[in-house]
Design an enzyme around this catalytic site. Structure first.
Site, PDB file in Angstrom:
ATOM      1  N   ARG A 199       0.784  -1.160   0.109  1.00 25.66           N
ATOM      2  CA  ARG A 199       0.084   0.012  -0.070  1.00 25.66           C
ATOM      3  C   ARG A 199       0.797   1.100  -0.013  1.00 25.66           C
ATOM      4  O   ARG A 199       1.963   1.232   0.620  1.00 25.66           O
ATOM      5  CB  ARG A 199      -1.097  -0.048   1.158  1.00 25.66           C
ATOM      6  CG  ARG A 199      -2.032  -1.062   1.296  1.00 25.66           C
ATOM      7  CD  ARG A 199      -2.938  -0.957   2.309  1.00 25.66           C
ATOM      8  NE  ARG A 199      -3.984   0.151   2.206  1.00 25.66           N
ATOM      9  CZ  ARG A 199      -4.900   0.460   2.971  1.00 25.66           C
ATOM     10  NH1 ARG A 199      -4.931   0.281   3.951  1.00 25.66           N
ATOM     11  NH2 ARG A 199      -5.865   1.584   2.611  1.00 25.66           N
ATOM     12  N   ASP A 258      -2.179   9.239   8.043  1.00 31.77           N
ATOM     13  CA  ASP A 258      -1.673   8.142   7.268  1.00 31.77           C
ATOM     14  C   ASP A 258      -0.263   8.733   6.846  1.00 31.77           C
ATOM     15  O   ASP A 258       0.688   8.174   6.804  1.00 31.77           O
ATOM     16  CB  ASP A 258      -2.196   7.750   5.954  1.00 31.77           C
ATOM     17  CG  ASP A 258      -3.504   6.788   6.423  1.00 31.77           C
ATOM     18  OD1 ASP A 258      -4.614   7.273   6.906  1.00 31.77           O
ATOM     19  OD2 ASP A 258      -3.245   5.591   6.535  1.00 31.77           O
TER      20      ASP A 258
HETATM   21  O1  MRU Z   1      -7.522   2.291   4.716  1.00 36.68           O
HETATM   22  P1  MRU Z   1      -7.419   2.210   6.052  1.00 36.68           P
HETATM   23  O2  MRU Z   1      -8.470   1.658   7.005  1.00 36.68           O
HETATM   24  O3  MRU Z   1      -6.011   1.786   6.294  1.00 36.68           O
HETATM   25  O4  MRU Z   1      -7.172   3.895   6.598  1.00 36.68           O
HETATM   26  C1  MRU Z   1      -6.897   4.009   7.853  1.00 36.68           C
HETATM   27  C2  MRU Z   1      -7.019   5.383   8.302  1.00 36.68           C
HETATM   28  O5  MRU Z   1      -7.170   6.306   7.283  1.00 36.68           O
HETATM   29  C3  MRU Z   1      -6.728   5.997   9.601  1.00 36.68           C
HETATM   30  O6  MRU Z   1      -7.511   6.904  10.045  1.00 36.68           O
HETATM   31  C4  MRU Z   1      -5.126   6.326   9.879  1.00 36.68           C
HETATM   32  O7  MRU Z   1      -4.170   5.148   9.163  1.00 36.68           O
HETATM   33  C5  MRU Z   1      -4.782   6.377  11.250  1.00 36.68           C
HETATM   34  S1  MRU Z   1      -4.796   5.019  11.923  1.00 36.68           S
HETATM   35  C6  MRU Z   1      -4.090   5.484  13.447  1.00 36.68           C
END
Ligand code: MRU
Length: 348
Positions: A91, A239
């Site tokens: 990812r 992220d």
């Molecule tokens: O696609 P995801 O579920 O991995 O996205 C997660 C998020 O956007 C969270 O808000 C982010 O990773 C912060 S986690 C502490």
């Protein structure tokens, strides 16, 4: 609150396990990662997700990748580097993935010359340290943000930035957990978070487990609850945070920040220092993952759009720093984040 999201059981002959989040909220189950391909797949399809948890999974995934190598130093080191390169393709947006893999690669270099067995042991110790440090950082984020959750307040969150998204305890949810532990009463509004419903499936599940008052809303209801005065602040996770404070988080976060600005509601981001990418100047440089249209047209197995419907599916968006009231980190709260304030807290 769930236990460790990703864990290593035993020593070098042990195993990596993670909570399969695709099964929640109906089933709570740890699954074993037997191969590095299984780890890659688990990250790709969001069995493990959330920036810090992805970092921990990648680090432990590298150990899975070298576990069955002989003790020949060159073989261990080569396999470790190949494992890191492979896991980096799972990812693109969460910088914690690359941060953890870089740390593991540095560990390989540090132990070159000491033998294959020593490299293996060092990689396992480093992966466990990455996990434990993340758990500790999350608790400190809770300490540094709990004062924002005042008695009787309403707080809105988007996606899941809780225990499940980290080693344990969460980022955006950490101040809520800390305030709850102190006996404060407050309400949480959880955006369901289309298309993969991390808010409905995971945040609601976690907050219910913790006994925190939480209400599920569809994403398109956030404006109304703000207008009705039910929301006093927003806290979301991140992220990747650029040097100027622009913040990538789950798709829909930017819209929530714009709504919060319009309604005079402070918008906070909570993230550990491992989520900052100070090498990039602004959010324009953050790679945004695009996911398959099926997640929108056929979410959870049922077709909800005509066959052949064209889709556009960015999984994240970028909230400009000027919409962010503060970033809660394990090193303190960075108010009105900009390049200088961020550098002074996380740039050292
Ligand atoms: O696609 P995801 O579920 O991995 O996205 C997660 C998020 O956007 C969270 O808000 C982010 O990773 C912060 S986690 C502490």
């Amino acid at each position: 609150m769930p236990e460790q999201t990703v864990r290593w059981i035993g020593d070098l002959d042990g195993r990596m396990e993670l909570i399969d989040q695709t099964l929640l909220p109906l089933e709570f189950k740890f699954i074993t990662m037997n191969t590095i391909e299984e780890v890659w797949e688990a990250i790709k399809v969001l069995r493990v997700r959330g920036a810090p948890a992805i970092g921990v999974a990648a680090a432990m995934g590298m150990v899975v990748g070298i576990q069955k190598a002989s003790d020949d130093e060159k073989e261990v080191a080569d396999r470790a580097i190949r494992a890191a390169e492979y896991l980096a393709t799972s990812r693109p947006t969460a910088v914690n993935l690359f941060w953890a893999l870089d740390r593991m690669k540095r560990c390989v270099e540090q132990y070159r010359g000491k033998g294959g067995r020593a490299i293996k042991a060092a990689l396992l110790a480093e992966a466990k340290a990455i996990r434990d440090e993340d758990a500790a950082m999350c608790r400190r984020i809770g300490d540094n943000g709990q004062h924002l959750i005042t008695e009787g307040c309403g707080v809105l969150t988007h996606c899941n930035a809780g225990s499940l998204a980290t080693a344990e305890y969460g980022t955006a949810l950490a101040p809520m957990y800390r305030a709850h532990e102190r006996g404060r009463k407050f309400r949480v509004y959880a955006d369901e978070t289309r298309p993969l419903l991390q808010g409905a499936r995971l945040t609601m599940w976690e907050l219910q487990q913790a006994g925190i008052d939480c209400t599920l809303i569809c994403d398109n209801m956030a404006a109304v609850v703000m207008r009705q005065g039910k929301v006093n602040l927003v806290i979301v996770g991140a992220d990747r945070i650029a040097a100027n404070g622009d913040t990538a988080n789950k798709i829909g976060t930017y819209g929530v920040a714009v709504l919060a600005k319009h309604h005079g509601v402070p918008f906070y981001v909570a993230a550990p220092s491992s989520t900052f990418d100070l090498k990039i100047g602004s959010g324009a440089e953050i790679p945004i993952e695009e996911r398959g249209g099926d997640e929108v047209t056929r979410g959870f197995g049922r077709q909800t759009a005509p066959t052949g419907a064209k889709t556009y599916c960015p999984a994240f968006d970028v909230t400009p720093a000027e919409l962010i009231a503060g970033i809660i980190t394990e090193r303190g709260l960075i108010e009105r984040p900009d390049r200088e304030r961020i550098a002074s807290v996380v740039g050292v």
